[in-house]
Design a protein around this motif. Structure first.
Motif, short mmCIF file in Angstrom:
data_model
loop_
_atom_site.label_atom_id
_atom_site.label_comp_id
_atom_site.label_asym_id
_atom_site.label_seq_id
_atom_site.Cartn_x
_atom_site.Cartn_y
_atom_site.Cartn_z
N ARG A 167 27.26 23.43 -10.35
CA ARG A 167 27.59 23.20 -8.95
C ARG A 167 28.01 24.46 -8.21
O ARG A 167 27.72 24.62 -7.02
CB ARG A 167 28.70 22.15 -8.87
N ARG A 168 28.69 25.36 -8.88
CA ARG A 168 29.21 26.55 -8.19
C ARG A 168 28.11 27.48 -7.67
O ARG A 168 28.36 28.32 -6.81
CB ARG A 168 30.14 27.32 -9.12
N ASP A 169 26.90 27.33 -8.21
CA ASP A 169 25.79 28.16 -7.76
C ASP A 169 24.80 27.39 -6.90
O ASP A 169 23.67 27.82 -6.70
CB ASP A 169 25.03 28.73 -8.97
N THR A 170 25.23 26.25 -6.37
CA THR A 170 24.36 25.40 -5.57
C THR A 170 24.82 25.40 -4.12
O THR A 170 26.03 25.41 -3.84
CB THR A 170 24.37 23.95 -6.11
N SER A 171 23.88 25.39 -3.20
CA SER A 171 24.21 25.35 -1.78
C SER A 171 24.84 24.02 -1.42
O SER A 171 24.68 23.01 -2.13
CB SER A 171 22.96 25.57 -0.93
N SER A 172 25.55 23.98 -0.29
CA SER A 172 26.25 22.76 0.12
C SER A 172 25.28 21.62 0.38
O SER A 172 25.55 20.46 0.02
CB SER A 172 27.07 23.04 1.39
N LEU A 173 24.15 21.92 1.01
CA LEU A 173 23.17 20.89 1.32
C LEU A 173 22.58 20.28 0.05
O LEU A 173 22.48 19.06 -0.08
CB LEU A 173 22.05 21.46 2.19
N LEU A 174 22.22 21.16 -0.89
CA LEU A 174 21.66 20.68 -2.15
C LEU A 174 22.71 19.94 -2.97
O LEU A 174 22.39 18.97 -3.67
CB LEU A 174 21.10 21.86 -2.94
N ASP A 175 23.96 20.39 -2.86
CA ASP A 175 25.05 19.71 -3.57
C ASP A 175 25.23 18.29 -3.05
O ASP A 175 25.38 17.34 -3.83
CB ASP A 175 26.34 20.51 -3.39
N MET A 176 25.21 18.12 -1.74
CA MET A 176 25.32 16.79 -1.15
C MET A 176 24.14 15.92 -1.57
O MET A 176 24.30 14.73 -1.87
CB MET A 176 25.39 16.89 0.37
N LEU A 177 22.96 16.52 -1.63
CA LEU A 177 21.75 15.76 -1.96
C LEU A 177 21.80 15.22 -3.39
O LEU A 177 21.57 14.04 -3.63
CB LEU A 177 20.52 16.65 -1.77
#
Length: 278
Positions: free
Chosen positions: A99-109
């Motif tokens: 998760r720490r290397d994932t963008s906010s949009l992709l994290d929400m998705l």
């Protein structure tokens, strides 16, 4: 009483048996996932593409060992719980490692996709697939001994067309397609769309996970932190990515097959009859 509760009551399974089944299913998931995670540890020099068939064989061997162990201790596992714990395991690896290397949009998705998968699993497990029941007066009027006999003569009664008796659920289901062990329910008229949506959701969610895990592995390689990265975490990410790729491959084929059946109005239960005619 919900369908799940009534089914447990019918099978007369005690809470202890249900708990043992859940623990065995959880242990089987952990064992199989750890077995796949060993592949990049033992074969660090080969490419991820070359690891894929090896991971498939290791996962299959882990399932066979788990089946032998279940028979030895005489405790049955639960296929729906096995699917559930796999989803939770992948979600946990994502939350605590990737998760720490994932963008906010992709994290929400990806979080929304996992939550929807859990909701869909609950709906399809506890929902009604289209169970039908006719009173004895209907059977007497139709001149049939039982409901299965009425189904066999369904050409006289259009309302009974595509009503099939499921031996697993001990129920008569309208629009019966097949009994899905992975989802723990029959697939019929009332939940066929949910089944297709859930199958598509698994493909999309696992594809998203593959993308996120690939970015994580690429970041570790390009930033030069591959050696300083926690080996267990990195192997878990690679292992779960390989597992997800294997899942997507067969699920896409399975999904295309069902879409083909929908386009030509063919149920899974009717393929055997078509083969006999041909």
């Amino acid at each position: 009483m919900s369908r799940l509760a009534s089914e447990l009551h019918r099978l007369r399974r005690s809470p202890w048996e249900v708990l043992c089944s859940a623990l065995v299913s959880c242990g089987l998931v952990l064992f199989s996932q750890l077995a796949v995670a060993i592949v990049p540890r033992l074969l660090p020099s080969i490419s991820l593409l070359a690891m894929l068939p090896v991971a498939g064989l290791v996962f299959l061997a882990a399932i066979l060992v788990g089946r032998f162990w279940r028979r030895f201790i005489r405790v049955a596992a639960s296929a729906p719980l096995f699917v559930l714990f796999n989803v939770l395991f992948l979600w946990g690896v994502y939350l605590f490692v990737i998760r720490r290397d994932t963008s906010s949009l992709l994290d929400m998705l990806i979080n929304a996709e996992c939550a929807l998968l859990l909701w869909g699993l609950y709906r399809i497990l506890s929902g009604d697939p289209g169970i039908v029941a006719y009173e004895s007066s209907f059977l007497e009027e139709a001149g049939c001994k039982d409901f299965v006999d009425a189904i066999c003569s369904s050409e006289k009664y259009p309302s009974l067309s595509r009503v099939r008796h499921c031996n697993c659920c001990k129920a008569n289901v309208r629009g019966y397609d097949h009994h899905c062990p992975a989802f723990g329910n029959c697939i019929g008229q009332k939940n066929h769309r949910l089944f297709m949506s859930l199958l598509t959701g698994f493909v999309v969610a696992e594809s998203t996970y593959i993308m996120c895990s690939t970015k994580y592995i690429t970041r570790c390689i390009t930033s030069g932190t591959l050696r300083t990265e926690n080996h267990l975490s990195l192997n878990m990410v690679i292992g779960t990515m390989l597992f997800s790729v294997l899942q997507v491959v067969w699920q896409v084929v399975f999904l295309i097959w069902h879409v083909y059946g929908i386009c030509f109005n063919i149920r899974t239960d009717e393929w055997d009859k078509l083969e006999e005619i041909s």
